[in-house]
Design a protein around this motif. Structure first.
Motif, PDB file in Angstrom:
ATOM      1  N   PRO A 197       0.808  -1.229   0.000  1.00 16.67           N
ATOM      2  CA  PRO A 197       0.000   0.000   0.000  1.00 16.67           C
ATOM      3  C   PRO A 197       0.835   1.271   0.000  1.00 16.67           C
ATOM      4  O   PRO A 197       0.402   2.289  -0.533  1.00 16.67           O
ATOM      5  N   GLN A 198       2.031   1.236   0.595  1.00 22.16           N
ATOM      6  CA  GLN A 198       2.820   2.457   0.673  1.00 22.16           C
ATOM      7  C   GLN A 198       3.308   2.925  -0.689  1.00 22.16           C
ATOM      8  O   GLN A 198       3.743   4.065  -0.841  1.00 22.16           O
ATOM      9  N   PHE A 199       3.207   2.051  -1.717  1.00 19.88           N
ATOM     10  CA  PHE A 199       3.593   2.453  -3.069  1.00 19.88           C
ATOM     11  C   PHE A 199       2.373   2.743  -3.944  1.00 19.88           C
ATOM     12  O   PHE A 199       2.473   2.757  -5.159  1.00 19.88           O
ATOM     13  N   SER A 200       1.234   2.983  -3.306  1.00 21.10           N
ATOM     14  CA  SER A 200       0.042   3.373  -4.056  1.00 21.10           C
ATOM     15  C   SER A 200       0.209   4.786  -4.608  1.00 21.10           C
ATOM     16  O   SER A 200       0.833   5.654  -3.992  1.00 21.10           O
ATOM     17  N   LEU A 201      -0.368   5.040  -5.779  1.00 23.20           N
ATOM     18  CA  LEU A 201      -0.299   6.371  -6.389  1.00 23.20           C
ATOM     19  C   LEU A 201      -1.236   7.359  -5.695  1.00 23.20           C
ATOM     20  O   LEU A 201      -1.021   8.574  -5.766  1.00 23.20           O
ATOM     21  N   ALA A 202      -2.262   6.841  -5.039  1.00 18.86           N
ATOM     22  CA  ALA A 202      -3.304   7.706  -4.484  1.00 18.86           C
ATOM     23  C   ALA A 202      -2.725   8.719  -3.503  1.00 18.86           C
ATOM     24  O   ALA A 202      -1.932   8.377  -2.625  1.00 18.86           O
ATOM     25  N   GLY A 203      -3.123   9.971  -3.684  1.00 20.05           N
ATOM     26  CA  GLY A 203      -2.758  11.023  -2.740  1.00 20.05           C
ATOM     27  C   GLY A 203      -1.391  11.638  -2.961  1.00 20.05           C
ATOM     28  O   GLY A 203      -0.998  12.529  -2.214  1.00 20.05           O
ATOM     29  N   LEU A 204      -0.640  11.189  -3.974  1.00 21.76           N
ATOM     30  CA  LEU A 204       0.701  11.730  -4.214  1.00 21.76           C
ATOM     31  C   LEU A 204       0.642  12.877  -5.222  1.00 21.76           C
ATOM     32  O   LEU A 204      -0.195  12.874  -6.123  1.00 21.76           O
ATOM     33  N   PRO A 205       1.545  13.851  -5.115  1.00 25.18           N
ATOM     34  CA  PRO A 205       1.611  14.912  -6.130  1.00 25.18           C
ATOM     35  C   PRO A 205       1.934  14.330  -7.498  1.00 25.18           C
ATOM     36  O   PRO A 205       2.522  13.252  -7.615  1.00 25.18           O
ATOM     37  N   ALA A 206       1.583  15.071  -8.538  1.00 23.50           N
ATOM     38  CA  ALA A 206       1.727  14.567  -9.906  1.00 23.50           C
ATOM     39  C   ALA A 206       3.165  14.183 -10.225  1.00 23.50           C
ATOM     40  O   ALA A 206       3.423  13.129 -10.827  1.00 23.50           O
ATOM     41  N   ALA A 207       4.128  15.039  -9.833  1.00 26.50           N
ATOM     42  CA  ALA A 207       5.528  14.751 -10.159  1.00 26.50           C
ATOM     43  C   ALA A 207       5.997  13.469  -9.475  1.00 26.50           C
ATOM     44  O   ALA A 207       6.745  12.673 -10.055  1.00 26.50           O
ATOM     45  N   VAL A 208       5.553  13.244  -8.243  1.00 17.99           N
ATOM     46  CA  VAL A 208       5.937  12.027  -7.524  1.00 17.99           C
ATOM     47  C   VAL A 208       5.249  10.815  -8.147  1.00 17.99           C
ATOM     48  O   VAL A 208       5.841   9.736  -8.283  1.00 17.99           O
ATOM     49  N   GLN A 209       3.988  10.985  -8.540  1.00 12.97           N
ATOM     50  CA  GLN A 209       3.289   9.888  -9.223  1.00 12.97           C
ATOM     51  C   GLN A 209       4.049   9.479 -10.487  1.00 12.97           C
ATOM     52  O   GLN A 209       4.188   8.286 -10.784  1.00 12.97           O
ATOM     53  N   ARG A 210       4.544  10.470 -11.217  1.00 13.39           N
ATOM     54  CA  ARG A 210       5.276  10.173 -12.454  1.00 13.39           C
ATOM     55  C   ARG A 210       6.505   9.327 -12.164  1.00 13.39           C
ATOM     56  O   ARG A 210       6.745   8.292 -12.817  1.00 13.39           O
ATOM     57  N   GLU A 211       7.299   9.747 -11.177  1.00 10.47           N
ATOM     58  CA  GLU A 211       8.513   8.992 -10.856  1.00 10.47           C
ATOM     59  C   GLU A 211       8.180   7.613 -10.306  1.00 10.47           C
ATOM     60  O   GLU A 211       8.880   6.630 -10.586  1.00 10.47           O
ATOM     61  N   LEU A 212       7.109   7.529  -9.524  1.00 15.54           N
ATOM     62  CA  LEU A 212       6.715   6.227  -8.981  1.00 15.54           C
ATOM     63  C   LEU A 212       6.236   5.298 -10.101  1.00 15.54           C
ATOM     64  O   LEU A 212       6.512   4.089 -10.077  1.00 15.54           O
ATOM     65  N   LEU A 213       5.554   5.850 -11.076  1.00 13.19           N
ATOM     66  CA  LEU A 213       5.123   5.032 -12.211  1.00 13.19           C
ATOM     67  C   LEU A 213       6.320   4.463 -12.966  1.00 13.19           C
ATOM     68  O   LEU A 213       6.291   3.314 -13.430  1.00 13.19           O
ATOM     69  N   LEU A 214       7.387   5.245 -13.094  1.00  9.79           N
ATOM     70  CA  LEU A 214       8.596   4.741 -13.754  1.00  9.79           C
ATOM     71  C   LEU A 214       9.240   3.628 -12.929  1.00  9.79           C
ATOM     72  O   LEU A 214       9.755   2.649 -13.484  1.00  9.79           O
ATOM     73  N   LEU A 215       9.204   3.771 -11.597  1.00  6.84           N
ATOM     74  CA  LEU A 215       9.707   2.690 -10.740  1.00  6.84           C
ATOM     75  C   LEU A 215       8.849   1.430 -10.895  1.00  6.84           C
ATOM     76  O   LEU A 215       9.357   0.310 -10.977  1.00  6.84           O
ATOM     77  N   ARG A 216       7.533   1.638 -10.932  1.00 13.68           N
ATOM     78  CA  ARG A 216       6.628   0.497 -11.096  1.00 13.68           C
ATOM     79  C   ARG A 216       6.834  -0.162 -12.460  1.00 13.68           C
ATOM     80  O   ARG A 216       6.740  -1.385 -12.599  1.00 13.68           O
ATOM     81  N   SER A 217       7.138   0.659 -13.467  1.00 11.02           N
ATOM     82  CA  SER A 217       7.433   0.110 -14.791  1.00 11.02           C
ATOM     83  C   SER A 217       8.668  -0.780 -14.740  1.00 11.02           C
ATOM     84  O   SER A 217       8.671  -1.891 -15.285  1.00 11.02           O
ATOM     85  N   ALA A 218       9.703  -0.287 -14.077  1.00  7.94           N
ATOM     86  CA  ALA A 218      10.931  -1.080 -13.963  1.00  7.94           C
ATOM     87  C   ALA A 218      10.670  -2.380 -13.215  1.00  7.94           C
ATOM     88  O   ALA A 218      11.166  -3.454 -13.589  1.00  7.94           O
ATOM     89  N   ALA A 219       9.868  -2.314 -12.159  1.00  7.26           N
ATOM     90  CA  ALA A 219       9.552  -3.521 -11.392  1.00  7.26           C
ATOM     91  C   ALA A 219       8.768  -4.515 -12.245  1.00  7.26           C
ATOM     92  O   ALA A 219       9.028  -5.723 -12.230  1.00  7.26           O
ATOM     93  N   SER A 220       7.778  -4.003 -12.983  1.00  3.87           N
ATOM     94  CA  SER A 220       6.987  -4.887 -13.843  1.00  3.87           C
ATOM     95  C   SER A 220       7.860  -5.536 -14.910  1.00  3.87           C
ATOM     96  O   SER A 220       7.716  -6.730 -15.212  1.00  3.87           O
TER      97      SER A 220
END
Length: 945
Positions: A132-155
């Motif tokens: 849950p701590q890596f959920s996108l919900a509630g994060l600023p847009a710029a942080v969501q973007r970087e987290l999505l790239l991390l999630r992409s790498a993990a996938s």
């Protein structure tokens, strides 16, 4: 403005009159010792920050650890330590520090990216996608973007290339102007051998950043696998011209030089790698290849030992998604004739790239171990992809000869259902339907079986439990009475009867049935536990404790008894014991048992701990994904964790499972509104009203939903229907008042609210009227109404709070101070009220503001608003050192709050940290939020430039 909206003033909008629900979401972190940290610890931190900015990571880490020796709970220290350790390559320690910062209350947006990077480096890809701590919900847009790239790498690491590309697309939807969102696509496309798409992505990145070394390296990677070696070298050369320390480009060029037979250039690059990246294992492998080509076997062996010396100490889980390292270490161990160790790495590598030539090495190892079956399996799989590989065919032939031909026969069995109308078959069918999640149809079958043959005891006992679960205790009791008549010596049937009697309110009869069950069979535990429940309900706590302790003495793993121990501890306000018993019961629960997990999740929520509540709910959901209670609990935990998207999905499933049950659908609708899913709430309420058209709570909530959907005509019609059917109830008139407010018809709203208050004088009807009157004549009529009410109801804390907030909102700080002090007398532990009082004192320049704000923080140590108020109060009293530490803490907890960032900037400027102050002011002013100190922030920023 709602009664719990923080009042505002020109200087400081830091009142935090929070609702009870919000307060529970802030979490409780225990005594916040870091708020009174030693001045020496703060100096260590400031020195570490300077060193960190100068890239002196070792020095920064030493100073941060010195600070933690003084105060281990300094949030800002843990956060910076995590970042420094991560950059220094100590990813395990980085995770520990960042997790501790998160526990202490750092805002998730501050920590999620470095923590994700630490997870990736350790091979924890699945956790990045699942926790849950890596959920996108509630994060600023710029942080969501970087987290999505991390999630992409993990996938991508996990082989889910489609999911990886989807995450990149979502990142681009946020901002497509950054080269990183294009470069992330390149290795994924290369892995899928989609070179055209990879080239397009690299070109987009280069167009955005023509001087990016990473972009040129990625372009070279595409050219390399495409076979254009001259262009590949040119791209790698360009990357290294732009950034001589680019390790990936240096490794790739050295390898290419070796392939081209240009050993001097390869040796030059390998030598440079040894200087800039002495711990790079690929450089060690390149040294081994160079030595082998120079016919220097001892030097090659030494290089291979260097390689395994770098990788072996790292747990294989850390590199299981780094196939190149797995392969290199497998090859190195194979070259050192260490076959067992080679097998470990080559097997891990094969899981990621099963059709590689490493399969042949593995087959040789298996044959050397006489594991012929495994060798055959590996080779057959490999030859399906590489049918022309002569070496693999030879190995497979040898394996088959040594083993001989064998056929694998797999017989599948199917179970046919009989269609005759025998009651025992209906019983089986009913149980099957229930276990497959079709409880409605299952009950129908069981009722038919029991009706046809009342001696179908299995159907009867299941029906009793289902009736009790659905609130039909009288039906359950009737079947129970019949069972004990049929079998008066059956202790279990008396236990069921006692349960049914207890649920129907016949407590004396329940006790009698339980006691008879124990008399018939003293070994039966369930009636003893049921008696303990009756004792807890009647406050006979000592008797219940003794009974449960006796059960656990005989069976220390009895989770039912543990749960009742938890209930007993909860009644006695022993929170730690309650949690201990619930955790123990949940840990021992079976694969289908959800009750203890649901209870533990609820306990965490009630105690303001959303993260552990969500984690437990998620575990329970894996056990019973279609259970209504589980779905509801999961949704509540998701909402408490700010994951409204996940909550909507859970509630949509719950709506389906709840069918047309009005009570369940109403509960779902309330949660849908909390998730801001108005359409979903409307759908649930429509189902509720389809089952029971006059169900008043659903009618009332549907009226509110229609107002949210901007359909006041529908809402008015429904509200008038409620008035017509319930003329002596306040709810209909209250709703008519809400409709009038939505239409801007204040006089009509006041008439409706007054009528509601006349019919049913209550806090709810009063506050609706209060809020409407607050906009008239400077709020005086509202305050007069509240004062008169409080004379009659002096303990009404909600009205007292609304009155205090109203005084503060209108600038009457003297009266506000008195009102907040009255509220605190009613609720001494009310942190928001203490915080508001401290802010009022700041307006009045009351020297007790610091003391009051300290009390607010002590009551709710993780609240960033309260911490900010204390920091601001300290700065106003000249205590800038302590103020700076507190304001840093508050900013880490709530980086999206521009007022907090402004306060921090003021103190940073006063302590001659002007660069950092400018950064905070620029972030505050760019937030797009309206905040009261914006003018002051702008003026301060100009003065610092």
């Amino acid at each position: 403005m709602p009664e719990n909206t923080p009042p505002r003033s020109p200087r400081h909008a830091k009142f935090c009159a929070l609702t009870l629900t919000l307060a529970t979401l802030l979490g409780v972190f225990g005594p916040h010792q870091s708020l009174a940290a030693d001045a020496k610890a703060s100096k260590y931190y400031e020195d570490a920050l300077t060193r960190y900015d100068k890239k002196d990571l070792d020095g920064a880490i030493i100073q941060l650890k010195n600070a933690l020796q003084i105060d281990k709970n300094m949030l800002s220290v843990q956060m910076l330590l995590g970042k420094a350790l991560l950059q220094n390559g100590d990813v395990v320690a980085a995770e520990v520090a960042l997790t501790e910062a998160l526990r202490l209350g750092v805002n998730r947006a501050e920590v999620v990216i470095p923590l994700g990077q630490a997870y990736l480096a350790q091979g924890k890809q699945k956790l990045i996608l699942g926790q849950p701590q890596f959920s996108l919900a509630g994060l600023p847009a710029a942080v969501q973007r970087e987290l999505l790239l991390l999630r992409s790498a993990a996938s991508a690491d996990l082989g889910d290339l489609r999911g990886a590309l989807k995450a990149i697309d979502e990142a681009r939807a946020i901002d497509s102007t950054l080269p990183s969102v294009w470069l992330a696509e390149v290795p994924i496309r290369i892995r899928a051998r989609q070179f055209r798409e990879a080239t397009e992505a690299a070109q987009r990145a280069l167009a955005l950043a023509p001087d990016s070394a990473e972009a040129w390296y990625q372009k070279g990677s595409i050219l390399h696998v495409s076979g254009d070696l001259a262009a590949t070298l040119a791209a790698y050369d360009k990357a290294l011209t732009l950034e001589a320390g680019h390790v990936e480009a240096r490794v790739a060029r050295a390898g290419l030089y070796l392939d081209l037979g240009r050993q001097p250039e390869a040796a030059s690059d390998v030598g440079e790698l040894k200087r800039i990246a002495p711990k790079e294992p690929r450089a060690a492998y390149l040294r081994a290849l160079l030595a082998e080509r120079d016919n220097k076997p001892e030097l090659a062996r030494s290089a291979l030992k260097d390689l395994v010396g770098l990788i072996d100490p790292v747990p294989i889980d850390f590199i299981r998604y780094r196939p190149q390292l797995l392969m290199l270490n497998g090859l190195a161990h194979f070259g050192l004739n260490e076959r067992e160790k080679a097998k470990q790495y080559l097997e891990a590598f094969q899981k990621t790239q099963g059709n590689s030539a490493a399969s042949k090495l593995l087959a040789q190892i298996y044959l050397g171990e006489s594991n012929v079956d495994r060798a055959i399996e590996v080779l057959e799989t490999y030859l399906k992809a590489q049918p022309a590989d002569g070496q693999a065919m030879t190995l497979l032939g040898s394996a088959l000869l040594s083993k001989g031909h064998h056929a694998r026969a797999a017989s599948l069995m199917q179970q046919a259902l009989k269609t005759n109308d025998a009651p025992e078959f209906r019983t089986v069918l009913g149980l099957s339907l229930i276990r497959s999640g079709q409880s409605g149809n299952g009950v129908v079958e069981l009722e038919a079986a029991y009706k046809k043959d009342p001696h179908q005891t299995q159907a009867a006992t299941v029906l009793i439990r289902l009736y009790l679960r659905s609130g039909q205790a009288s039906k359950a009791a009737l079947i129970g009475e019949n069972l004990v008549k049929q079998q008066p010596s059956n202790a279990s049937f008396f236990n069921l009867l006692g349960m049914a009697r207890g649920e129907s309110g016949y407590l004396a009869g329940a006790r009698s049935a339980f006691e008879q069950a124990i008399k018939l069979d003293d070994r039966l535990v369930s009636p003893k536990i049921n008696l303990a429940r009756l004792e807890i309900a009647s406050k006979s706590y000592d008797a219940a404790a003794a009974r449960l302790a006796a059960i656990l003495k005989i069976d220390e793993k009895n989770t039912e008894a543990m749960y009742e121990m938890a209930s007993l501890s909860d009644r006695r306000d022993q929170a730690a014991e309650t949690q201990r018993w619930l955790e123990k019961a949940n840990d021992l629960s079976g694969p289908k048992e959800t009750r203890w997990g649901l209870a533990l999740s609820d306990f965490h929520l009630r105690n303001g701990r959303p993260s552990p509540a969500l984690e437990v709910a998620k575990q329970v959901s894996a056990k019973a994904p279609d259970d209504l209670s589980v779905l509801m609990a999961y949704a509540k935990a998701q909402l408490a964790s700010s994951d409204s998207i996940g909550a909507k999905a859970s509630l949509t499933s719950a709506t389906r499972v709840a069918d047309y049950n009005p009570v369940s659908q109403l509960q779902i609708a309330v949660l849908q509104l909390a998730a801001n899913n108005v359409a979903g709430a409307a759908y649930s309420l429509e189902k509720a009203l389809s089952g029971q058209p006059d169900y008043l709570p659903a009618m009332a909530l549907m009226t509110e939903v229609e107002l949210r959907q901007a359909e006041p005509a529908k809402a008015e019609k429904r509200a008038r229907d409620i008035v017509a059917k319930n003329p002596k109830r306040a709810i209909g008139y209250s709703l008519l008042g809400d409709v009038a407010i939505a239409r801007g018809q204040t006089p009509a709203a006041l008439d409706a609210y007054r009528r509601a208050h006349q019919l049913e004088p209550s806090t709810d009807t009063l506050l609706r009227l209060f809020r409407t009157l607050a906009a008239q004549d400077g709020g005086k009529p509202a305050q007069l109404l509240a004062e008169q009410w409080m004379k009659i109801h002096p303990k009404d804390a909600l009205t007292q709070r609304a009155m205090a907030d109203g005084y503060a909102r209108t600038g009457n700080f003297i009266m506000a101070k008195t009102a907040y002090e009255g509220l605190i007398k009613m609720s001494p532990d009310d942190s928001p009220a203490l915080n508001n009082l401290a802010n009022v004192m700041l307006r009045l320049k009351d020297p007790e503001a610091v003391k009051t704000s300290e009390q607010a923080v002590a009551k709710n140590p993780g609240n960033p608003n309260a911490i900010d108020t204390l920091g601001w109060a300290l700065s106003q009293s000249g205590q800038n050192d302590r103020a700076l530490q507190l304001l840093r803490d508050a900013r880490l907890r709530d980086p999206g709050n521009p007022e907090i960032r402004y306060h921090l900037a003021v103190v940073l400027a006063q302590t001659d940290r002007k660069t950092e102050a400018r950064e905070e002011l620029e972030a505050a002013l760019k937030s797009g939020q309206v905040f009261e100190s914006s003018a002051d922030a702008g003026a301060l920023l100009k003065s610092l430039k």
